[in-house]
Design an enzyme around this catalytic site. Structure first.
Site: not given
Ligand code: GLN
Length: 190
Positions: A46-48, A78, A107, A136-137, A172, A174
């Site tokens: 997600g977004e940390s 992630c 990150r 993903i990112r 990921h 999942e």
């Molecule tokens: N770029 C996101 C972060 O810094 C992590 C990306 C992800 O969980 N798919 O939190």
């Protein structure tokens, strides 16, 4: 075996579905009291930075940290990896990681052009075929401590690592339609 999925933000549904498909009873964790109810926990992608905020505002940060120190097995994927790391590079200054695994995570390490990609991964302990890693990112693991075991690498960088009962992936698992990483985690920590 009862598993929890931290459900404050991010890709928790996909983890829940994968664990359920493996025959595990799954609870979505949003409050401290729910934490006491599970034998293992997944922290999703997600977004940390957002997740770090929500851990504070839901009063989960302290009890989660204590539960992991007490031996609660945890799989962080992630953003979940970033939350669990000892040190975070290119994070926000107010993003204090839990320090549950002795790694340094950077990150968004793959930059804009390659924010997302897939790659076949050879994972120690899994037989063929390769595991399709969805990045993903993704963060990169830039340092691992002596107690950390690397179970898979991509281009010479660790992408799956564990220290005792804390497992982390930069990809990921999942999203791969392949439950072998979840299965192996549960088998080894059960
Ligand atoms: N770029 C996101 C972060 O810094 C992590 C990306 C992800 O969980 N798919 O939190």
């Amino acid at each position: 075996m009862k598993a929890g999925v931290l459900a404050l933000q991010g890709a928790f549904r996909e983890h829940r579905e994968m664990l359920a498909a493996l025959g595990v009873a799954v609870t979505e964790i949003r409050t401290p009291d729910q934490l006491g109810d599970v034998d293992a926990l997944v922290i999703p992608g997600g977004e940390s930075t957002t997740m770090a905020h929500l851990l504070e505002s839901s009063a989960l940060r302290e009890p989660l940290s204590a539960a992991i120190a007490d031996g609660l097995p945890v799989l962080g994927t992630c953003a979940g990896l970033i939350v669990l790391a000892r040190e975070v590079l290119d994070g926000r200054p107010d993003q204090e990681p839990l320090g549950a695994i002795d790694i340094t995570a950077r990150r968004n390490a793959y930059g804009r052009q390659r924010q997302s990609f897939e790659a076949d991964l050879t994972i120690e302990g899994l037989t063929a075929p390769a595991f399709r890693g969805v990045f993903i990112r993704a963060p990169a693991i830039e340092r691992v401590g002596d107690a950390v075991e690397v179970l898979a690498e991509h281009n010479g960088r660790p992408v799956l690592a564990r220290e005792a009962r804390v497992w982390v992936t930069t990809f990921h698992p999942e999203l791969a339609r392949d439950s072998r990483v979840h299965k192996r985690f549960l088998e080894e920590v059960a």
